[in-house]
Write a protein that holds these residues in place. Structure first.
Motif, PDB file in Angstrom:
ATOM      1  N   ARG A 140       7.895   7.701   2.589  1.00 23.91           N
ATOM      2  CA  ARG A 140       9.287   7.625   2.838  1.00 23.91           C
ATOM      3  C   ARG A 140      10.098   8.713   2.647  1.00 23.91           C
TER       4      ARG A 140
ATOM      5  N   ASP B  69       8.839   0.362  -7.132  1.00 26.33           N
ATOM      6  CA  ASP B  69      10.476  -0.054  -6.957  1.00 26.33           C
ATOM      7  C   ASP B  69      10.599  -1.464  -7.041  1.00 26.33           C
TER       8      ASP B  69
ATOM      9  N   ALA C 231       3.147   3.095  -5.100  1.00 27.74           N
ATOM     10  CA  ALA C 231       2.795   2.067  -6.403  1.00 27.74           C
ATOM     11  C   ALA C 231       1.364   1.536  -6.087  1.00 27.74           C
TER      12      ALA C 231
ATOM     13  N   CYS D 285       9.521   7.991  -5.880  1.00 30.71           N
ATOM     14  CA  CYS D 285       8.063   8.003  -5.741  1.00 30.71           C
ATOM     15  C   CYS D 285       7.448   8.769  -6.990  1.00 30.71           C
TER      16      CYS D 285
ATOM     17  N   ALA E 277       2.706 -10.819   2.864  1.00 33.51           N
ATOM     18  CA  ALA E 277       2.773 -11.783   1.866  1.00 33.51           C
ATOM     19  C   ALA E 277       3.959 -12.574   1.977  1.00 33.51           C
TER      20      ALA E 277
ATOM     21  N   SER F  46       0.870  -1.150  -0.012  1.00 33.96           N
ATOM     22  CA  SER F  46       0.037   0.094   0.063  1.00 33.96           C
ATOM     23  C   SER F  46       0.985   0.993  -0.001  1.00 33.96           C
TER      24      SER F  46
HETATM   25  C1  LIG Z   1      14.852   8.153   3.121  1.00 33.61           C
HETATM   26  C2  LIG Z   1      13.988   8.038   1.753  1.00 33.61           C
HETATM   27  C3  LIG Z   1      14.016   9.319   1.177  1.00 33.61           C
HETATM   28  C4  LIG Z   1      13.449   9.094  -0.304  1.00 33.61           C
HETATM   29  N1  LIG Z   1      13.478  10.311  -1.006  1.00 33.61           N
HETATM   30  C5  LIG Z   1      12.817  10.266  -2.293  1.00 33.61           C
HETATM   31  C6  LIG Z   1      12.683  11.652  -2.747  1.00 33.61           C
HETATM   32  O1  LIG Z   1      12.803  12.832  -2.451  1.00 33.61           O
HETATM   33  N2  LIG Z   1      11.892  11.705  -3.960  1.00 33.61           N
HETATM   34  C7  LIG Z   1      11.500  10.534  -4.475  1.00 33.61           C
HETATM   35  O2  LIG Z   1      10.868  10.359  -5.747  1.00 33.61           O
HETATM   36  N3  LIG Z   1      11.745   9.112  -4.048  1.00 33.61           N
HETATM   37  C8  LIG Z   1      12.284   9.234  -2.720  1.00 33.61           C
HETATM   38  N4  LIG Z   1      12.462   8.109  -2.066  1.00 33.61           N
HETATM   39  C9  LIG Z   1      12.044   6.612  -2.670  1.00 33.61           C
HETATM   40  C10 LIG Z   1      10.691   6.548  -2.783  1.00 33.61           C
HETATM   41  O3  LIG Z   1      10.167   6.585  -1.255  1.00 33.61           O
HETATM   42  C11 LIG Z   1      10.353   4.966  -3.188  1.00 33.61           C
HETATM   43  O4  LIG Z   1      10.536   4.844  -4.492  1.00 33.61           O
HETATM   44  C12 LIG Z   1       8.887   4.884  -3.243  1.00 33.61           C
HETATM   45  O5  LIG Z   1       8.449   4.746  -1.919  1.00 33.61           O
HETATM   46  C13 LIG Z   1       8.758   3.555  -3.903  1.00 33.61           C
HETATM   47  O6  LIG Z   1       7.332   3.387  -3.804  1.00 33.61           O
HETATM   48  P1  LIG Z   1       6.701   1.900  -3.763  1.00 33.61           P
HETATM   49  O7  LIG Z   1       4.989   2.008  -3.803  1.00 33.61           O
HETATM   50  O8  LIG Z   1       7.280   0.977  -4.755  1.00 33.61           O
HETATM   51  O9  LIG Z   1       7.136   1.107  -2.508  1.00 33.61           O
HETATM   52  P2  LIG Z   1       6.965   1.616  -0.955  1.00 33.61           P
HETATM   53  O10 LIG Z   1       6.748   3.192  -0.931  1.00 33.61           O
HETATM   54  O11 LIG Z   1       8.267   1.129  -0.236  1.00 33.61           O
HETATM   55  O12 LIG Z   1       5.676   0.772  -0.638  1.00 33.61           O
HETATM   56  C14 LIG Z   1       5.891  -0.670  -0.397  1.00 33.61           C
HETATM   57  C15 LIG Z   1       4.710  -1.210   0.393  1.00 33.61           C
HETATM   58  O13 LIG Z   1       4.768  -2.525   0.260  1.00 33.61           O
HETATM   59  C16 LIG Z   1       4.302  -3.186   1.457  1.00 33.61           C
HETATM   60  N5  LIG Z   1       5.048  -4.424   1.646  1.00 33.61           N
HETATM   61  C17 LIG Z   1       6.370  -4.795   1.600  1.00 33.61           C
HETATM   62  N6  LIG Z   1       6.532  -5.847   1.820  1.00 33.61           N
HETATM   63  C18 LIG Z   1       5.229  -6.774   1.914  1.00 33.61           C
HETATM   64  C19 LIG Z   1       4.908  -7.966   1.850  1.00 33.61           C
HETATM   65  N7  LIG Z   1       5.533  -8.978   1.869  1.00 33.61           N
HETATM   66  N8  LIG Z   1       3.598  -8.024   1.766  1.00 33.61           N
HETATM   67  C20 LIG Z   1       2.711  -7.300   1.800  1.00 33.61           C
HETATM   68  N9  LIG Z   1       3.039  -5.915   1.768  1.00 33.61           N
HETATM   69  C21 LIG Z   1       4.429  -5.583   1.820  1.00 33.61           C
HETATM   70  C22 LIG Z   1       4.768  -2.049   2.334  1.00 33.61           C
HETATM   71  O14 LIG Z   1       4.395  -2.058   3.754  1.00 33.61           O
HETATM   72  C23 LIG Z   1       4.329  -0.928   1.668  1.00 33.61           C
HETATM   73  O15 LIG Z   1       3.117  -0.545   2.067  1.00 33.61           O
HETATM   74  C24 LIG Z   1      12.994   7.918  -0.900  1.00 33.61           C
HETATM   75  C25 LIG Z   1      13.167   6.652  -0.146  1.00 33.61           C
HETATM   76  C26 LIG Z   1      13.596   6.988   1.117  1.00 33.61           C
HETATM   77  C27 LIG Z   1      13.661   5.747   2.110  1.00 33.61           C
END
Ligand SMILES: Cc1cc2nc3c(=O)[nH]c(=O)nc-3n(C[C@H](O)[C@H](O)[C@H](O)COP(=O)(O)OP(=O)(O)OC[C@H]3O[C@@H](n4cnc5c(N)ncnc54)[C@H](O)[C@@H]3O)c2cc1C
Length: 400
Positions: free
Chosen positions: A47, A291, A13, A308, A78, A10
């Protein structure tokens, strides 16, 4: 019986995949599709704000949005994808293992920090990768206030000078002054393997990072690697020591290992190399997004980064395409031509760039205003209002 699109995660993405899938089903007047999100908690954890103080406030409740759009939320973690049986095994809140079947599956489980097996980092190091680890760092920094003044207490070593390392390092001088008093002698050192400050960025952006670091007193140790971390600080690979009560690891992110039993190509960051419709080759009913996906953004060789900005758009396309495929419609090839960066530089301000060549457009206060608008508004979930949320979830609507 309803057909189910199951989304794991959640985050940016996963949330947008769910809203986008719900949008297409709604537009097609189809109520035979169930959209379900499986994640440990029904909230978006922002994040990009984890380098800030008061990190506990950087989350957004997704329940009102999901309720408004009839998106089912399942609390769980998962553990394994059974692609042959079209089901996902997961652990419930009560730690029971069970499974849920899917017709289409979207992997949006994000990424996590990779420590490269550095000695002592797990025991003595901190990070800001996840909400709980960022909270642990914040609690530790707050606790230092009560310890006797010393050079080590007042020193933070930031391991890695990439985007996250720079934002944290430039934020820290003012945070430490707030904790230890305006006249305290504090020190922030970035330990970076590369030979240049901000070596991955354009020259214009590098110059600004250097200027901000100088102005804020952030020191850089270039061409330097961490050998080991202990309770008193770090030893660098050249044998030198930095005594510090706080060592924060920021370098190296890897995609979530979920789906490692699938026979599919992954890139060096562990991301699935996906088709233009974001399907995992060989598994036409499984999509990877955010990601978790290595996807081309255009026809001139750029690929989505682990940001993000990309996760949000990748989510919208993945949700749309999974729903389109269930509804017998053509999918949309993922495209994201525009690329911007907005880098926070603490009390110096922020810098905003446009294009893959990172042309600097805004600096200092102007940049900061935009940074705050992005991280406090733009990337937050849409209002729990069907019309507003669906308009924002259109993968072809302009995003940045
Ligand atoms: C400190 C930091 C600073 C950042 N700064 C920037 C920025 O300034 N600009 C920018 O564009 N990006 C930035 N990023 C990167 C950005 O946060 C990530 O690229 C973004 O969060 C990716 O989105 P996502 O939905 O793929 O994954 P995430 O946001 O990581 O979400 C993953 C989701 O999957 C869930 N999950 C994980 N494993 C499981 C499982 N096994 N079963 C069920 N659910 C699960 C988690 O609980 C979460 O809900 C930063 C990241 C960090 C850590």
């Amino acid at each position: 019986m309803k057909q189910r699109i199951l989304i794991i995660g959640s985050g940016f993405a996963g949330m947008w995949a769910a809203v986008s899938a719900a949008r297409l089903a709604y537009l097609q007047n189809n109520d035979a599709v169930e959209i379900a999100v499986l994640a440990p908690q029904p909230e978006l954890r922002v994040r990009p704000r984890f380098y800030e103080a008061n990190v506990a406030t950087t989350t957004a409740d997704l329940q009102p949005l999901f309720a408004e759009l009839d998106i089912r939320f399942i609390t769980g973690h998962a553990e394994r994808i059974d692609a042959a049986e079209n089901r996902v095994w997961y652990k419930t809140l009560q730690s029971d293992t069970t499974f849920i079947p899917y017709d289409k599956l979207i992997l949006a489980s994000g990424s996590h920090l990779h420590h490269f097996g550095i000695k002592g980092i797990a025991e003595y190091g901190f990070d800001i990768d996840q909400l709980d680890t960022a909270q642990r760092l914040e609690d530790h920094l707050n606790g230092l206030k009560n310890q006797p003044e010393s050079a080590a207490r007042n020193t933070v070593v930031v391991c890695g000078g990439g985007f996250t390392g720079i934002e944290l390092a430039t934020e820290l001088p003012s945070r430490l002054k707030t904790l230890f008093g305006p006249h305290s002698k504090t020190k922030v050192v970035v330990v970076e393997k590369g030979s240049v400050i901000g070596g991955r960025y354009s020259e214009a952006l590098r110059n600004i990072i250097r200027e901000a670091s100088d102005e804020l007193g952030v020191e850089w140790r270039l061409n330097a690697g961490i050998e080991m971390v202990d309770a008193e600080g770090v030893t660098l690979q050249d044998g030198s020591r930095i005594n510090a009560s706080t060592v924060v690891w920021t370098a190296g992110v890897k995609a979530n290992p979920l789906g490692e039993n699938l026979t599919a190509d992954r890139d060096a960051l562990g991301r699935f190399v996906v088709s233009p419709e974001l399907q995992i080759p060989g598994y036409s009913n499984i999509y990877a997004t955010g990601d978790m996906a290595h996807a081309k953004t255009d026809d001139v060789g750029n690929t989505a980064l682990m940001t993000c900005q990309h996760a949000i758009q990748l989510g919208k396309f993945a949700g749309h395409n999974a729903a389109a495929s269930l509804l017998g419609m053509e999918g949309l090839p993922y495209r994201q031509q525009n690329y911007v960066t907005c880098l926070d530089l603490g009390a110096w301000g922020a810098v905003y760039t446009e294009g893959w060549d990172q042309q600097v457009k805004l600096v200092r206060e102007e940049g900061k205003k935009l940074k705050i608008a992005i991280t406090n508004e733009l990337i937050y979930p849409p209002k729990a209002d069907r019309e507003i949320a669906f308009a924002a979830a259109d993968p072809l609507a302009k995003f940045v």
